[in-house]
Design an enzyme around this catalytic site. Structure first.
Site, short mmCIF file in Angstrom:
data_model
loop_
_atom_site.label_atom_id
_atom_site.label_comp_id
_atom_site.label_asym_id
_atom_site.label_seq_id
_atom_site.Cartn_x
_atom_site.Cartn_y
_atom_site.Cartn_z
N ASP A 189 1.02 -1.45 0.18
CA ASP A 189 0.19 0.01 -0.05
C ASP A 189 0.93 1.38 0.11
O ASP A 189 2.01 1.27 0.34
CB ASP A 189 -0.81 -0.06 1.53
CG ASP A 189 -1.65 1.44 1.35
OD1 ASP A 189 -2.49 1.45 0.51
OD2 ASP A 189 -1.58 1.72 2.46
N ASP B 43 -0.40 5.40 0.78
CA ASP B 43 -0.13 6.11 1.89
C ASP B 43 -0.46 5.25 3.23
O ASP B 43 -1.28 4.33 3.29
CB ASP B 43 -1.65 7.07 1.91
CG ASP B 43 -1.66 8.10 0.52
OD1 ASP B 43 -0.79 8.80 0.35
OD2 ASP B 43 -2.26 7.64 -0.59
N ASP C 297 -1.85 -0.83 6.18
CA ASP C 297 -1.88 0.01 7.44
C ASP C 297 -3.26 -0.01 7.69
O ASP C 297 -3.49 0.57 9.02
CB ASP C 297 -1.42 1.33 7.19
CG ASP C 297 -2.31 2.32 6.40
OD1 ASP C 297 -2.25 1.74 5.17
OD2 ASP C 297 -2.70 3.26 6.89
#
Length: 226
Positions: free
Chosen positions: A12, A14, A175
Site C-alpha cells: 500500500d 499512503d 496499514d
C-alpha cells in the site's frame, strides 16, 4: 512468527510507504479556505485518509467520516482540491523510517513487488517518482486503474493474475482495515504496520497475520526467499 515465504508482495502507498498527510492537509485546508469554510488541520486529515481522495474531500466538507455533502459543493471542492494537491504533491511527504531499507531487502530476495493504492493515478505516479520509489515496483495499481478499489479484492487479484502467481502465495502489506479486508477476500496473507492511517483505530483489532513497527522487521516475519 514467520509467515510462509510469498512469491509476490503488494504494498500500500499512503500510511504504509509514505506519510502523505502534510501535502494532503495543505490541499484540504487550502480548499476549505477558498470555499470560506473552516480549515480542518493535519490531525483530522490523518484520521480521514484511507478511502481515496474523493472520500477525503467529502469528510473534510462534512467534518466527519460518513455521509454525503451537497453535490454542487462537492464538485466545486473536489476541483479546488485537485488543483492544490497537484501543485504540492510530494513537496512535504516523506518515506516512513526504514522503508528504503525494507524495499532494498525485498528486492535483494528476488520478490516481485507491486504498489496497490486507492489514490488516483494522477497523484500516485508523481508521488512515487518524487520520493524515488517508483522504479522499485514492477506494477502500480491506482484507485482508478480498475472498476473497483480496496477493500474490494479486485486490485489484488489483478496483480496476482498479472504476475501469474497464486493468490495464496501472495502477500499484502498495508496499514488499514481496508487492506486487511481486501487481502482476506483475495486469499492473500496480510502484514500491517502500526504507524499508518486506520481512522485512529489499533490495526491489531483487524487481526492481520502479522503486525510490524517498521519495514526493518521483514526478515523476521517473512524470512528469506533465497
Amino acid at each position: 512468527m514467520t509467515l510462509p515465504v510469498p512469491e509476490l508482495v503488494l504494498i500500500d502507498l499512503d500510511g504504509t510507504l509514505i506519510d502523505s498527510v502534510p501535502d494532503l492537509s495543505y490541499a484540504i485546508d487550502g480548499m476549505m479556505l477558498q470555499l470560506e469554510l473552516p480549515q480542518r488541520g493535519e490531525e483530522k486529515v490523518r484520521r480521514w485518509i484511507g478511502n481515496g481522495v474523493e472520500r477525503l474531500v467529502k469528510r473534510a466538507l462534512l467534518d466527519q467520516l460518513e455521509g454525503e455533502p451537497e453535490a454542487d459543493l462537492f464538485q466545486a471542492a473536489f476541483h479546488l482540491f485537485k488543483v492544490l494537491y497537484t501543485e504540492c504533491n510530494g513537496h512535504h511527504s516523506v518515506l516512513y523510517p526504514q522503508v528504503r531499507e525494507g524495499l532494498d531487502w525485498l528486492k535483494s530476495q528476488g520478490y516481485l513487488l507491486a504498489c496497490i493504492t486507492n489514490k488516483a493515478e494522477q497523484f500516485t505516479i508523481p508521488l512515487l517518482k518524487s520520493l524515488k520509489v517508483y522504479d522499485d515496483f514492477r506494477l502500480v495499481i491506482s484507485g482508478d486503474t480498475l472498476p473497483q478499489q480496496k477493500p474490494n479484492p479486485m486490485p489484488l487479484l489483478h496483480a496476482a493474475s498479472y504476475f501469474q502467481v497464486n493468490p495464496h502465495h501472495s502477500l499484502m502489506i498495508g496499514d488499514s482495515i481496508n487492506d486487511v479486508q481486501a487481502a482476506r477476500a483475495a486469499g492473500f496473507q496480510i502484514i500491517c504496520v502500526t504507524y499508518g492511517y486506520n481512522h485512529g483505530e489499533d490495526i491489531r483489532t483487524a487481526q492481520p497475520d502479522a503486525v510490524i513497527d517498521s519495514f526493518a522487521q521483514f526478515p523476521q516475519v517473512i524470512g528469506s526467499k533465497l
